[in-house]
Design a protein around this motif. Structure first.
Motif, PDB file in Angstrom:
ATOM      1  N   ARG A 127       0.826  -1.214   0.000  1.00 31.97           N
ATOM      2  CA  ARG A 127       0.000   0.000   0.000  1.00 31.97           C
ATOM      3  C   ARG A 127       0.861   1.265   0.000  1.00 31.97           C
ATOM      4  O   ARG A 127       0.529   2.242  -0.663  1.00 31.97           O
ATOM      5  CB  ARG A 127      -0.934  -0.005   1.215  1.00 31.97           C
ATOM      6  N   GLN A 128       1.943   1.217   0.756  1.00 30.15           N
ATOM      7  CA  GLN A 128       2.807   2.398   0.813  1.00 30.15           C
ATOM      8  C   GLN A 128       3.470   2.683  -0.536  1.00 30.15           C
ATOM      9  O   GLN A 128       3.575   3.837  -0.963  1.00 30.15           O
ATOM     10  CB  GLN A 128       3.865   2.207   1.894  1.00 30.15           C
ATOM     11  N   GLU A 129       3.932   1.655  -1.234  1.00 31.87           N
ATOM     12  CA  GLU A 129       4.619   1.851  -2.505  1.00 31.87           C
ATOM     13  C   GLU A 129       3.661   2.136  -3.658  1.00 31.87           C
ATOM     14  O   GLU A 129       3.973   2.903  -4.553  1.00 31.87           O
ATOM     15  CB  GLU A 129       5.474   0.626  -2.836  1.00 31.87           C
ATOM     16  N   ALA A 130       2.464   1.515  -3.618  1.00 33.97           N
ATOM     17  CA  ALA A 130       1.523   1.691  -4.732  1.00 33.97           C
ATOM     18  C   ALA A 130       0.809   3.037  -4.654  1.00 33.97           C
ATOM     19  O   ALA A 130       0.456   3.620  -5.690  1.00 33.97           O
ATOM     20  CB  ALA A 130       0.514   0.558  -4.748  1.00 33.97           C
ATOM     21  N   GLY A 131       0.575   3.531  -3.467  1.00 29.36           N
ATOM     22  CA  GLY A 131      -0.051   4.837  -3.301  1.00 29.36           C
ATOM     23  C   GLY A 131      -1.496   4.868  -3.758  1.00 29.36           C
ATOM     24  O   GLY A 131      -2.230   3.884  -3.685  1.00 29.36           O
ATOM     25  N   LEU A 163      -3.515   3.692 -17.485  1.00 30.77           N
ATOM     26  CA  LEU A 163      -2.198   3.278 -17.004  1.00 30.77           C
ATOM     27  C   LEU A 163      -1.504   2.431 -18.076  1.00 30.77           C
ATOM     28  O   LEU A 163      -2.146   1.656 -18.801  1.00 30.77           O
ATOM     29  CB  LEU A 163      -2.333   2.485 -15.711  1.00 30.77           C
ATOM     30  N   THR A 164      -0.194   2.545 -18.114  1.00 30.58           N
ATOM     31  CA  THR A 164       0.600   1.774 -19.089  1.00 30.58           C
ATOM     32  C   THR A 164       1.269   0.604 -18.399  1.00 30.58           C
ATOM     33  O   THR A 164       1.505   0.624 -17.184  1.00 30.58           O
ATOM     34  CB  THR A 164       1.668   2.668 -19.741  1.00 30.58           C
ATOM     35  N   GLU A 165       1.574  -0.432 -19.175  1.00 31.54           N
ATOM     36  CA  GLU A 165       2.253  -1.596 -18.639  1.00 31.54           C
ATOM     37  C   GLU A 165       3.626  -1.215 -18.088  1.00 31.54           C
ATOM     38  O   GLU A 165       4.060  -1.743 -17.062  1.00 31.54           O
ATOM     39  CB  GLU A 165       2.412  -2.656 -19.743  1.00 31.54           C
ATOM     40  N   THR A 166       4.330  -0.291 -18.783  1.00 33.69           N
ATOM     41  CA  THR A 166       5.671   0.111 -18.336  1.00 33.69           C
ATOM     42  C   THR A 166       5.618   0.726 -16.953  1.00 33.69           C
ATOM     43  O   THR A 166       6.425   0.402 -16.063  1.00 33.69           O
ATOM     44  CB  THR A 166       6.269   1.112 -19.335  1.00 33.69           C
ATOM     45  N   MET A 195       6.404   0.037 -10.860  1.00 37.21           N
ATOM     46  CA  MET A 195       5.860   0.044  -9.508  1.00 37.21           C
ATOM     47  C   MET A 195       5.998  -1.331  -8.851  1.00 37.21           C
ATOM     48  O   MET A 195       6.339  -1.450  -7.665  1.00 37.21           O
ATOM     49  CB  MET A 195       4.373   0.469  -9.554  1.00 37.21           C
ATOM     50  N   ILE A 196       5.772  -2.411  -9.612  1.00 39.91           N
ATOM     51  CA  ILE A 196       5.904  -3.762  -9.081  1.00 39.91           C
ATOM     52  C   ILE A 196       7.359  -4.031  -8.684  1.00 39.91           C
ATOM     53  O   ILE A 196       7.639  -4.665  -7.655  1.00 39.91           O
ATOM     54  CB  ILE A 196       5.421  -4.802 -10.122  1.00 39.91           C
ATOM     55  N   GLU A 197       8.300  -3.559  -9.531  1.00 41.86           N
ATOM     56  CA  GLU A 197       9.723  -3.759  -9.209  1.00 41.86           C
ATOM     57  C   GLU A 197      10.089  -3.073  -7.893  1.00 41.86           C
ATOM     58  O   GLU A 197      10.828  -3.618  -7.069  1.00 41.86           O
ATOM     59  CB  GLU A 197      10.587  -3.218 -10.351  1.00 41.86           C
TER      60      GLU A 197
END
Length: 805
Positions: free
Chosen positions: A738-742, A779-782, A787-789
């Motif tokens: 949650r913190q990283e995805a915002g 949203l784009t795949e890139t 964000m996943i990385e």
């Protein structure tokens, strides 16, 4: 109560017009429900006489009538046949508007003009007879208005008298109020004792045996009466009050009833065995046929008026048929009494019998009016029947003289400061004294601070000082008081520990899931409570002990809802109910020093499957079914972030959890420990839950639903399958994601949690589904990959998590 305006006019000098009288009475607490003027629609109808009758030349069933009103003649075509020459009739002239808004016009009837109409009682709105025209007495004055001749030029008030004012259930009571309101002079009837015309030493024999139900009974005898029809004025007055005329004796008692509010009854003395009256309780099974022709069975709770042998009247309700006044009656015994109001009320209800007399006795008549009404009625009967009053008034009083004295009059003091404080407005002491004087409440003394009054016996409703204040307010005029704001500070309502709307939604939620609500005792067996988690464990005695318990197994106030719910479950099982769920929203009680505090909780117990029935047999619910139920409950209450920790000892060690939210224990749920289930004689899987309702209320208020528009852009979903070294938890993983995805993270769900082969020992396999969506763009795949990385890098650094291959 119906009361004619003309009667009030006779009793009050200076009475205002009917409309103003109605307004005054309403403002003084006597609502006028209706005002009826019987002659309002026939004001133009005249008394006329038929001079001659001739056949109509063009119609066999019509007659030409030559009619006069004393000043002119009329040629009228009439279709009735019940009249003859010389009859006095009711004449409607051309232009008269009859009831039903029918205007009479000059027109031809079979070729001949009719100059008016001879009316029937139905056409005049005075009855239902339309078989012929209305025939008046031969001495009716020609040319006089019919309403004046028949006494219909009056207004009838229908007054709603409140139950606490029985003194106003008569013409004198209403007249007393009007005289006080308009400053008029009250002219009451003659209630002095009449002189005996025969047997001056004679006193009727009255044996009062049950004085508790009849504090006062009076009787007097009138001889040589001639029973017959009452005069027209008396019949009309009773009809205006809604009563029918019977004969001159009965009508006299009814007139005094409506005039003074005191019911009376006349017996045919020759029909009384032993020529005496015995007032006693009826014996079980005694019978009487009342004047309505019905046989009544009495019992010992009913007060009866008897002769030497049998009951002759049901006291205060109705007389007996065998002793009623008839055309053959020559000697009457006139009864006037005070009966105990509750006794009359019970008798009337028990027999299903009501009357004008019982209506007043139930509310309480004036004790002092008993003898006065007897004087008034005896004089009236003697005038109407030509009878002679015999001897003296026989009075039988109860031995409880103190009770009689208490009813005869009391002294009460009204403090001026108290009166003004209650009213919120200052009423001058002179006005207060004037008010009570006008109401015929004598003033004994008055000083600067208060006024002392003698309360008359007819005002039984005045018992408190506040009642005196009400009289001041009533007579001063409610519309004279100026509205004022409250002077006391108004405190805002204190916040409730548990929101009622949330409780309503929780109740509906459980019912929709097939559970039934239970209501159990707040008492509990202290031994049963020991098996369940106790709050405030640091206290030596966390349970509230009852000093005088119903029994030793209910000696404490419950600290948990589950023991009583489990006992309810056992009762269901023993009665063959194997698939059910119970829930309860109630308080537990915890000791806090020398006091106790309540805490609202939710308790749940489920056996089998509450939704199973013979048409749809379902497998019994397990831990995961209960977990889904609790998750739905938490979602309803706005509790989205919580941890599931190992459960308490009362639950199964592998299938029970404690709910931790905001670092506080919110409750627990799971499968009941088999040993504890056996203690309650419950077989199979028993699911139980206990949740802190106060905590759920806090979360519910913190997560109030706020509207935001739907995003028109598509969502992107990604699954993360991870291997997490223990003791890492899914909650820690969720926090990092949650913190990283915002704000772009729309939803996050845990879809897998597994430990065991082939997962390496010390590792846990977990899976999350992430849903991303932007309210502003696609949203784009890139962007999602970057964000996943970042999420994976932080999970690896802080929790040593790795992607599951």
């Amino acid at each position: 109560m119906k009361l004619p305006y003309s009667w009030l006019q006779e009793l009050v000098v200076g009475l205002p017009a009917p409309e103003e009288t109605a307004a005054i009475l309403t403002m003084r607490g006597f609502e006028i429900e209706d005002m009826v003027s019987p002659g309002a629609a026939i004001q133009e109808i005249l008394v006329a006489k038929i001079l001659a009758l001739n056949p109509h030349p063009n119609a066999d069933k019509l007659t030409l009538c030559d009619v006069t009103d004393g000043s002119r003649n009329y040629a009228i075509v009439c279709g009735a046949s019940n009249m003859k020459a010389g009859d006095c009739v009711a004449l409607a002239q051309i232009g008269t508007v009859l009831p039903g808004n029918f205007k009479l016009e000059r027109r031809k009837i079979r070729g001949i003009y009719s100059e008016g109409m001879l009316c029937s009682t139905r056409e005049l709105g005075l009855g239902d007879d339309h078989s012929g025209i209305m025939i008046l007495p031969p001495d009716a004055p020609l040319g006089r208005r019919l309403v004046d001749y028949l006494g219909l030029n009056d207004t009838i008030f229908e007054i709603n008298v409140t139950p606490n004012r029985p003194d106003a259930l008569c013409a004198l009571g209403i007249a007393r109020e009007m005289a006080a309101a308009c400053g008029g002079t009250l002219r009451g009837p003659d209630i002095s004792e009449p002189a005996a015309a025969v047997d001056s030493d004679y006193i009727p024999s009255v044996d009062l045996r049950d004085g508790d139900l009849c504090p006062r009974y009076t009787a007097r005898v009138i001889r040589d009466v001639r029973v017959g029809p009452s005069p027209e004025w008396l019949v009309k007055r009773l009809e205006a009050c809604g009563l029918r005329g019977v004969n001159n004796v009965v009508d006299a008692t009814n007139l005094v009833l409506m005039e003074l509010g005191q019911p009376l009854h006349a017996f045919d003395m020759d029909q009384l065995e032993g020529k005496r009256i015995v007032v006693r309780r009826a014996m079980p099974g005694e019978r009487i046929r009342t004047i309505d022709g019905e046989d009544r069975i009495l019992d010992e709770t009913i007060l009866a008026i008897c002769d030497a042998v049998r009951p002759v009247a049901v006291a205060g309700v109705m007389g007996g048929l065998e002793s009623e006044v008839s055309e053959d009656t020559t000697t009457i015994l006139l009864e006037s009494a005070y009966f105990d109001p509750p006794s009359i009320r019970r008798t009337s209800k028990k027999l299903g019998l009501g009357s004008e007399a019982s209506y007043r006795f139930e509310r309480g008549v004036d004790l002092e009016m008993v003898t006065a009404a007897s004087h008034r009625c005896a004089r009236l009967i003697a005038e109407l029947t030509g009878g002679r009053i015999a001897g003296c008034l026989g009075i039988a009083d109860t031995a409880d003289t103190a009770r009689l004295e208490a009813r005869r009059g009391r002294e009460m003091t009204l403090r001026f400061a108290y009166c003004n404080r209650l009213l919120g407005q200052t009423v001058p002491p002179d006005e207060i004294e004037s008010i009570f004087t006008s109401l015929q409440i004598p003033v004994k003394t008055r000083n600067e601070e208060s006024i002392t009054l003698r309360i008359p016996s007819f005002r039984q409703d005045i018992t408190l000082e506040a009642d005196l204040v009400e009289e001041v307010a009533r007579c001063h005029g409610y519309n004279e008081f100026s509205p004022t704001l409250l002077r006391a500070p108004v405190k805002p309502p204190e916040p409730q520990e548990v929101d009622r709307e949330l409780v309503k939604q929780i109740r509906q939620f459980f019912v929709s899931e097939g559970l039934d609500e239970a209501v159990t005792y707040s008492f509990a067996d202290p031994e049963w409570l020991k098996a369940f988690p106790q709050e405030d464990a640091e206290l030596d005695h966390p349970a509230v002990t009852i000093h005088n318990p119903i029994n030793i197994r209910e000696a404490t106030m419950r600290t948990s809802l589950l023991p009583s719910l489990l006992q309810a479950a056992r009762r269901n099982i023993t009665r063959g109910n194997t698939d059910f769920g119970l829930f309860e929203l109630a308080s537990v009680y915890l000791a806090s020093g020398d006091t106790a505090r309540e805490k609202k909780k939710i308790g749940v117990v489920i056996l089998g499957n509450p939704r199973a029935d013979w048409r749809d047999p379902r497998p019994e619910m397990d831990f995961f079914d209960l977990k889904g139920l609790m998750e739905n409950l938490f979602t309803l209450c706005g509790l989205k972030r919580y941890r599931l920790l190992p459960g308490p000892d009362c639950l199964h060690p592998k299938r029970g959890v404690t709910v931790d939210a905001a670092q506080q224990t919110t409750g627990y749920f799971g499968e009941l420990h088999p040993a504890l289930a056996e203690t309650y004689e419950l077989q199979g899987r028993v699911l139980a839950a206990e949740i802190d309702l106060s905590a759920l209320t806090r979360f519910w208020k913190e997560t109030a639903i706020a509207y935001r528009p739907f995003s028109i852009f598509p969502a992107v979903k990604r699954d993360l399958a991870l291997l997490l070294p223990r003791p890492g938890t899914s909650k820690q993983v969720e926090d990092i994601i949650r913190q990283e995805a915002g704000a772009l993270l729309e939803d996050l769900r845990l879809f897998d949690y597994y430990q065991g082969k082939p997962v390496a020992e010390g590792m846990v396999s977990i899976g999350f589904r992430l849903t991303f969506r932007s309210p502003e763009e696609t949203l784009t795949e890139t962007g999602i990959d970057r964000m996943i990385e970042k999420i994976l890098a932080r999970l690896a650094t802080e929790l040593h998590a790795q992607i599951r291959s």
